[in-house]
Design an enzyme around this catalytic site. Structure first.
Site, PDB file in Angstrom:
ATOM      1  N   ARG A 116      -9.838  -6.966   9.985  1.00 24.53           N
ATOM      2  CA  ARG A 116      -9.906  -7.508  11.352  1.00 24.53           C
ATOM      3  C   ARG A 116     -10.113  -9.025  11.395  1.00 24.53           C
ATOM      4  O   ARG A 116      -9.482  -9.700  12.222  1.00 24.53           O
ATOM      5  CB  ARG A 116     -11.009  -6.773  12.131  1.00 24.53           C
ATOM      6  CG  ARG A 116     -10.662  -5.334  12.454  1.00 24.53           C
ATOM      7  CD  ARG A 116     -11.870  -4.528  12.870  1.00 24.53           C
ATOM      8  NE  ARG A 116     -12.809  -4.391  11.772  1.00 24.53           N
ATOM      9  CZ  ARG A 116     -13.954  -3.727  11.849  1.00 24.53           C
ATOM     10  NH1 ARG A 116     -14.303  -3.153  12.994  1.00 24.53           N
ATOM     11  NH2 ARG A 116     -14.758  -3.633  10.806  1.00 24.53           N
ATOM     12  N   GLN A 137       0.841  -1.199   0.000  1.00 21.70           N
ATOM     13  CA  GLN A 137       0.000   0.000   0.000  1.00 21.70           C
ATOM     14  C   GLN A 137       0.873   1.245   0.000  1.00 21.70           C
ATOM     15  O   GLN A 137       1.632   1.492   0.923  1.00 21.70           O
ATOM     16  CB  GLN A 137      -0.909   0.019   1.232  1.00 21.70           C
ATOM     17  CG  GLN A 137      -1.833   1.220   1.220  1.00 21.70           C
ATOM     18  CD  GLN A 137      -2.777   1.251   2.402  1.00 21.70           C
ATOM     19  OE1 GLN A 137      -2.343   1.286   3.556  1.00 21.70           O
ATOM     20  NE2 GLN A 137      -4.059   1.262   2.135  1.00 21.70           N
ATOM     21  N   TYR A 174      -5.501  10.670   4.299  1.00 24.54           N
ATOM     22  CA  TYR A 174      -4.058  10.823   4.064  1.00 24.54           C
ATOM     23  C   TYR A 174      -3.847  11.779   2.882  1.00 24.54           C
ATOM     24  O   TYR A 174      -4.816  12.346   2.349  1.00 24.54           O
ATOM     25  CB  TYR A 174      -3.404   9.445   3.866  1.00 24.54           C
ATOM     26  CG  TYR A 174      -3.494   8.638   5.144  1.00 24.54           C
ATOM     27  CD1 TYR A 174      -2.755   9.012   6.260  1.00 24.54           C
ATOM     28  CD2 TYR A 174      -4.374   7.560   5.264  1.00 24.54           C
ATOM     29  CE1 TYR A 174      -2.881   8.321   7.468  1.00 24.54           C
ATOM     30  CE2 TYR A 174      -4.499   6.872   6.461  1.00 24.54           C
ATOM     31  CZ  TYR A 174      -3.749   7.253   7.564  1.00 24.54           C
ATOM     32  OH  TYR A 174      -3.870   6.592   8.750  1.00 24.54           O
TER      33      TYR A 174
HETATM   34  C1  LIG Z   1      -5.429  -2.415  13.299  1.00 22.70           C
HETATM   35  C2  LIG Z   1      -5.865  -1.841  11.982  1.00 22.70           C
HETATM   36  C3  LIG Z   1      -4.967  -1.105  11.210  1.00 22.70           C
HETATM   37  C4  LIG Z   1      -5.352  -0.576   9.983  1.00 22.70           C
HETATM   38  N1  LIG Z   1      -4.424   0.062   9.192  1.00 22.70           N
HETATM   39  C5  LIG Z   1      -4.768   0.457   7.936  1.00 22.70           C
HETATM   40  C6  LIG Z   1      -3.783   0.949   7.030  1.00 22.70           C
HETATM   41  O1  LIG Z   1      -2.583   1.004   7.339  1.00 22.70           O
HETATM   42  N2  LIG Z   1      -4.210   1.324   5.799  1.00 22.70           N
HETATM   43  C7  LIG Z   1      -5.520   1.247   5.411  1.00 22.70           C
HETATM   44  O2  LIG Z   1      -5.852   1.605   4.287  1.00 22.70           O
HETATM   45  N3  LIG Z   1      -6.465   0.763   6.245  1.00 22.70           N
HETATM   46  C8  LIG Z   1      -6.123   0.348   7.476  1.00 22.70           C
HETATM   47  N4  LIG Z   1      -7.058  -0.228   8.281  1.00 22.70           N
HETATM   48  C9  LIG Z   1      -8.465  -0.328   7.812  1.00 22.70           C
HETATM   49  C10 LIG Z   1      -8.712  -1.696   7.150  1.00 22.70           C
HETATM   50  O3  LIG Z   1      -7.942  -1.875   5.985  1.00 22.70           O
HETATM   51  C11 LIG Z   1     -10.203  -1.874   6.776  1.00 22.70           C
HETATM   52  O4  LIG Z   1     -10.567  -0.816   5.907  1.00 22.70           O
HETATM   53  C12 LIG Z   1     -11.114  -1.870   8.005  1.00 22.70           C
HETATM   54  O5  LIG Z   1     -10.553  -2.617   9.067  1.00 22.70           O
HETATM   55  C13 LIG Z   1     -12.501  -2.477   7.667  1.00 22.70           C
HETATM   56  O6  LIG Z   1     -12.353  -3.801   7.193  1.00 22.70           O
HETATM   57  P1  LIG Z   1     -12.663  -5.099   8.135  1.00 22.70           P
HETATM   58  O7  LIG Z   1     -14.081  -4.995   8.563  1.00 22.70           O
HETATM   59  O8  LIG Z   1     -12.400  -6.275   7.234  1.00 22.70           O
HETATM   60  O9  LIG Z   1     -11.733  -5.023   9.294  1.00 22.70           O
HETATM   61  C14 LIG Z   1      -6.687  -0.755   9.517  1.00 22.70           C
HETATM   62  C15 LIG Z   1      -7.579  -1.527  10.284  1.00 22.70           C
HETATM   63  C16 LIG Z   1      -7.182  -2.062  11.502  1.00 22.70           C
HETATM   64  C17 LIG Z   1      -8.154  -2.902  12.272  1.00 22.70           C
END
Ligand SMILES: Cc1cc2nc3c(=O)[nH]c(=O)nc-3n(C[C@H](O)[C@H](O)[C@H](O)COP(=O)(O)O)c2cc1C
Length: 404
Positions: free
Chosen positions: A354, A102, A178
């Site tokens: 997650r 990314q 960002y």
């Molecule tokens: C601990 C954590 C760190 C994350 N870091 C990023 C990141 O570095 N870049 C990004 O685009 N999204 C980041 N996200 C967001 C996830 O990519 C995703 O959009 C969000 O968790 C929803 O998806 P999920 O329901 O499958 O968790 C992060 C999410 C979590 C839980």
């Protein structure tokens, strides 16, 4: 024409890249690049995901220059870490998965005091840098035309490096507040030159970046674009404008869009849904000024959105109906049934964050037992612990292990 609906385990294609199934690990900042250098722990984290069955994993937040980081412990793409990156990419591929990185830049949202090129963080316009307040950098400046050209060049150089190292794909981060998202959003972009004002002007830098990345990697290398369909803040990108943003990036030549929402700076809960991360953040915050600030404004800033499976699906369907490129659904996809539903709705892939932090074997287990339910409770404590010195972790798993 083949109208058969793919299953989560059917092979897929992203530009020229074959993927063994439809499940991609979403970028979730790992916190495993101490001093900016990828560690063995980061290699182990992504190798584990590859062994667990995902078709592709995404190395989170690879900054395109040193000053594009929120802190010194984040990786930035440069030749000094080529050996470590080759090891990381090689380990994932040897374990049977593809690897994407990314590409990101923090712009005006940074707490990094050890800037290398800049004197202070820069975004589209002069801006209050809430994250930098406890670190003594509360104000971010406005980029000059020269700074903008530099940023475009940095994305191009970083993409060239990724391809040379052997990454299978690149994901450009256009969302979550960002740098590129700060230009897209009228809330943070108050420029009066050709980079501000109309949506066409606000998209100028993000599209120049996309063109530079494409130029660097060539036509057959997949580029994904992660967008915020809506900023979720007053004066920011609305759901309606988010469709136009997606269309512009589609026309700009992206291979796939990842349809996220929200901003890390103003409205992170739109991205996650479920219990607010504020309580957890107050608990773990060590800096007394930041702790006080969080207590004061956190509950107001971080709105609650109740969690439900596939909470962004209805919004993402509008994007699906408006663009030509491939689509990657993200947001609350915790069962095989949910994955199949997303694919039946016409999306090409799903990204999971997650659920794969909680269980990197999710895909393998769902293949063996379709009724397998992932153990993520969407408590969001993993988000509050994002700066943990030992890297990303699932508190639910840790509690279970402690009671075992
Ligand atoms: C601990 C954590 C760190 C994350 N870091 C990023 C990141 O570095 N870049 C990004 O685009 N999204 C980041 N996200 C967001 C996830 O990519 C995703 O959009 C969000 O968790 C929803 O998806 P999920 O329901 O499958 O968790 C992060 C999410 C979590 C839980």
């Amino acid at each position: 024409m083949n109208t058969e609906i793919p299953t989560a385990f059917s092979p897929g294609r992203l530009a020229g890249l074959e993927l063994k199934n439809r499940v991609i690990k979403a970028a979730t900042f790992e916190g495993m690049s101490r001093g900016g250098t990828p560690t063995e722990q980061l290699v182990g984290f992504h190798r584990r995901l590859a062994q667990g069955g995902v078709a592709m994993t995404t190395i989170a937040y690879c900054a395109v220059e040193a000053d594009g980081r929120l802190s010194d412990d984040m990786m930035y793409l440069h030749e000094g870490i080529e050996t470590e990156l080759r090891q990381l990419v090689g380990a994932v591929q040897a374990a049977g998965a593809r690897v994407s990185g990314q590409m990101a830049h923090c712009g005006n949202f940074s707490k990094n005091r050890r800037l290398q090129r800049l004197k202070r963080p820069l975004g589209p316009s002069r801006h209050f840098n809430m994250l930098g307040l406890p670190a003594g950098i509360p104000i971010a400046g406005a980029m000059t035309a020269g700074d903008i050209d530099y940023l475009v060049g940095a994305y191009g150089d970083a993409a060239r490096l990724m391809k040379r190292i052997g990454f299978d794909a690149a994901e450009v981060h256009f969302g979550h507040g960002y740098a590129l998202s700060q230009f897209i959003s009228p809330r943070t972009n108050r420029r009066t030159d050709e980079y501000g004002g109309s949506l066409e002007n606000r998209m100028r830098l993000p599209l120049r970046v996309l063109a530079a990345v494409r130029d660097a990697v060539g036509s057959d290398f997949p580029i994904l674009g992660k967008i915020s369909m809506c900023d979720g803040i007053k004066g920011g990108v609305s759901w309606d404008e988010g469709v136009a943003v997606a269309q512009a990036i589609d026309r700009g030549g992206v291979d796939a869009l990842v349809t996220s929402a929200g901003t890390s700076s103003f409205n992170p809960m739109l991205m996650f849904h479920g219990p607010s991360i504020v309580r957890g953040m107050i608990e773990v915050e060590k800096n007394p000024i930041a702790k006080f600030g969080l207590r004061l404004v956190g509950p107001k800033l971080f709105r609650d959105y109740p969690y439900k499976e596939l909470y962004l699906l209805d919004r993402a369907k509008r994007i699906r109906d408006s663009v030509q490129c491939s689509l990657v659904y993200i947001g609350g996809c915790g069962t095989l049934e949910s994955m199949e539903r997303v694919l039946a709705e016409g999306f090409d892939f799903v990204q999971l964050g997650r659920p794969l932090i909680q269980d990197p074997d999710f895909v393998r287990k769902a293949m063996q037992d379709p009724s397998y339910v992932n153990g993520c409770t969407h408590c969001n404590r993993c988000v509050a612990l994002i700066d943990h010195p030992d890297g990303i972790r699932c508190p639910v798993n840790e509690e279970a292990a402690a009671h075992a």
